[in-house]
Scaffold this motif. Sequence first.
Motif, mmCIF file in Angstrom:
data_model
loop_
_atom_site.group_PDB
_atom_site.id
_atom_site.type_symbol
_atom_site.label_atom_id
_atom_site.label_comp_id
_atom_site.label_asym_id
_atom_site.label_seq_id
_atom_site.Cartn_x
_atom_site.Cartn_y
_atom_site.Cartn_z
ATOM 1 N N HIS A 45 0.830 -1.208 0.000
ATOM 2 C CA HIS A 45 0.000 0.000 0.000
ATOM 3 C C HIS A 45 0.863 1.256 0.000
ATOM 4 C CE1 HIS A 45 -1.949 3.316 2.300
ATOM 5 N NE2 HIS A 45 -2.899 3.111 1.416
ATOM 6 N N ALA A 46 1.955 1.251 0.771
ATOM 7 C CA ALA A 46 2.828 2.423 0.824
ATOM 8 C C ALA A 46 3.447 2.697 -0.537
ATOM 9 C CB ALA A 46 3.917 2.215 1.877
ATOM 10 N N LEU A 47 3.853 1.660 -1.256
ATOM 11 C CA LEU A 47 4.454 1.859 -2.580
ATOM 12 C C LEU A 47 3.430 2.422 -3.571
ATOM 13 C CD1 LEU A 47 6.657 -1.347 -3.044
ATOM 14 C CD2 LEU A 47 7.362 0.921 -2.270
ATOM 15 N N ILE A 48 2.226 1.855 -3.565
ATOM 16 C CA ILE A 48 1.181 2.326 -4.485
ATOM 17 C C ILE A 48 0.823 3.782 -4.189
ATOM 18 C CG2 ILE A 48 -1.231 2.023 -5.190
ATOM 19 C CD1 ILE A 48 -0.883 -0.968 -4.616
ATOM 20 N N THR A 49 0.613 4.079 -2.919
ATOM 21 C CA THR A 49 0.200 5.428 -2.545
ATOM 22 C C THR A 49 1.323 6.433 -2.754
ATOM 23 O OG1 THR A 49 -1.256 4.435 -0.883
ATOM 24 C CG2 THR A 49 -0.857 6.792 -0.710
ATOM 25 N N LEU A 50 2.565 6.033 -2.463
ATOM 26 C CA LEU A 50 3.693 6.918 -2.713
ATOM 27 C C LEU A 50 3.759 7.305 -4.179
ATOM 28 C CD1 LEU A 50 6.383 8.259 -1.700
ATOM 29 C CD2 LEU A 50 7.514 6.150 -2.450
ATOM 30 N N ALA A 51 3.603 6.330 -5.059
ATOM 31 C CA ALA A 51 3.639 6.620 -6.494
ATOM 32 C C ALA A 51 2.550 7.619 -6.872
ATOM 33 C CB ALA A 51 3.480 5.320 -7.292
ATOM 34 N N SER A 85 13.253 3.069 -5.727
ATOM 35 C CA SER A 85 12.968 2.826 -7.137
ATOM 36 C C SER A 85 11.584 3.339 -7.519
ATOM 37 C CB SER A 85 13.080 1.332 -7.451
ATOM 38 O OG SER A 85 14.377 0.863 -7.226
ATOM 39 N N VAL A 86 10.610 3.038 -6.659
ATOM 40 C CA VAL A 86 9.246 3.519 -6.929
ATOM 41 C C VAL A 86 9.208 5.036 -6.885
ATOM 42 C CG1 VAL A 86 6.905 3.592 -5.986
ATOM 43 C CG2 VAL A 86 8.112 1.418 -6.153
ATOM 44 N N LEU A 96 3.435 7.169 5.258
ATOM 45 C CA LEU A 96 3.762 6.077 4.340
ATOM 46 C C LEU A 96 5.088 5.434 4.721
ATOM 47 C CD1 LEU A 96 2.730 7.592 0.894
ATOM 48 C CD2 LEU A 96 1.562 5.797 2.173
ATOM 49 N N LEU A 97 6.074 6.253 5.049
ATOM 50 C CA LEU A 97 7.362 5.718 5.481
ATOM 51 C C LEU A 97 7.214 4.915 6.768
ATOM 52 C CD1 LEU A 97 9.495 8.888 4.739
ATOM 53 C CD2 LEU A 97 9.796 6.672 3.642
ATOM 54 N N MET A 98 6.431 5.438 7.688
ATOM 55 C CA MET A 98 6.208 4.731 8.958
ATOM 56 C C MET A 98 5.503 3.399 8.720
ATOM 57 S SD MET A 98 3.979 6.092 12.195
ATOM 58 C CE MET A 98 3.380 4.961 13.456
ATOM 59 N N SER A 99 4.481 3.402 7.892
ATOM 60 C CA SER A 99 3.712 2.191 7.630
ATOM 61 C C SER A 99 4.559 1.133 6.938
ATOM 62 C CB SER A 99 2.490 2.532 6.781
ATOM 63 O OG SER A 99 1.737 1.380 6.461
ATOM 64 N N ALA A 100 5.353 1.561 5.950
ATOM 65 C CA ALA A 100 6.159 0.602 5.185
ATOM 66 C C ALA A 100 7.263 -0.007 6.036
ATOM 67 C CB ALA A 100 6.747 1.286 3.961
ATOM 68 N N THR A 101 7.969 0.819 6.793
ATOM 69 C CA THR A 101 9.121 0.323 7.551
ATOM 70 C C THR A 101 8.715 -0.452 8.792
ATOM 71 O OG1 THR A 101 9.310 2.458 8.707
ATOM 72 C CG2 THR A 101 10.624 2.151 6.723
#
Length: 527
Positions: free
Chosen positions: A291-297, A424-425, A402-407
């Motif tokens: 979710h973090a990667l999708i939302t970050l993009a 990369s994303v 997003l960083l908090m959720s992903a890590t």
Amino acid sequence: MTALAPISATAPQPSEATAKPVAQPFGLRIVVGMLGVLIASLSAGLNEKVTDLAMTDVRGALSIGHDEGTWLIALYSAAQVAAMAFAPWFSVTVSLRRFTLGAIAVFALLALLCPFAPNVETLYLLRLLQGFAGGCMPPMLMTVALRFLPPGIKLYGLGAYALTATFAPNLGMPLAALWTEFVGWQWVFWQVIPLCAVALAAVAWGIPQDPLRLERLRQFDTLGLALGLPGILMLVMGLLQGERLDWFESDLVTLLVVGGAGLLVAFFINEWTHPLPFYRLDILKRRNFTHALITLAGVLVVLGACSGVPASYLASAHGYRPLQSAPMALLVALPQLISLPLVAALCNIPRVDCRWVLAIGISLCGLSAFGMSQLTSEWTRENFYWLLALQIIGQPMAIVPLLMSATSVVAPIEGPFASAWFNSVRGFSAVLGSAVVSILMTWREHYHSNRLVDHLGSASQALDLRLEQLGGAENIGRLASQVRGQAGVLAASDTLLAMSWLAAALLVLTPLMPLRVYPPRPVVPAN
């Protein structure tokens, strides 16, 4: 309530377990070292943005054409994205400190040489190599934050990483105006040299030296590098050159996009089976990370449009140079130095659900885009100020959670793999956003141009009278210019409206995909 423990990863390969980095005590040296990596990462982002914005002046000084200038931008961006994918693996192998120092030194040296390039081919090579060096630095910043910072302040380190996505891009326009208007075009390249000198000293003193892990080379993913590196380079260059060359009407763009996409598919198939890959695909099974990667993009596409489209509109409609548009960028950039730590502090409170913080941030960015979509041909930069002010809080509230959720779902040993994915994303999203905005602007401008011409044609008698009043058919060019100008305004409005809808779609995902996480805290040993 207790903190959410990281989800355990699959067991590391033998080569991963034999040379585990020694834990380092947190102190002043670590803080200075991280600041050095932050300065280097900001330098890489500024170098790309400022060169892009000042390309007209650079082309004039170096006597190169528009087409050559676009390739200078495309080569640097493609190399930067490619380096973000592979840098974490190499940093583990040769050590974080050695790798970072080498990347900073090469980056500064190439910046020094660029204005002295004897021909455009040499400048292409220098910018390509500089892109590789620049792309190595942002992943190192995330790695330092995840590895060295204590749990209680880890979010502040991730907030510092977020500066590379929010602060650096917005600072590019004021710096481009400064160098081209008041100092000299060479400083478009040289601006990073003093920053890199400071970064070199800080990293050399502050980052601990790990041992070499050359045993990893015995399992080097040669096929992965052979597939992934050209695949990323081709796809990014195809996306950046597609609009200029009319996309798939061009054999070159077709080769770059289709060929690059095919190589990347083969690359990820290879990564799935390799014992020591550049990417760990199983991490994508974790809902919060995906979710973090999708939302970050999506967020980066929205933010890129909200900064790029107004500047482009002001340049075409009112003849603004970077100097005139710089106050808008500064309005968003400078407050980030305060708002990012504040948002990190908010997310560090266990009672605060970072999903709500994320939702508010996305809403503010979407509201900013929607407000800008109401622009008319009468708008000047003053009309954008209050709408851009929404992003002062919206941008960090969208990135830090997003960083908090992903890590939160990544174990320390998986840090390099998480860094490779996230960076990369992030890099590819900026390129994809530029391509999407170009497509939308061109499509909607053609649509509105045809509608306006049809409208004028249906009123041909009034049009003939209007041309006679203007002085005859020789003024048809003036009327055509007015039609193009109005079509451009309407196209900018439609593009920004589309960005607000993208933000709304990202908002829908927030309560559906990620699980609630809590800020990192030290593990209390059992009695």
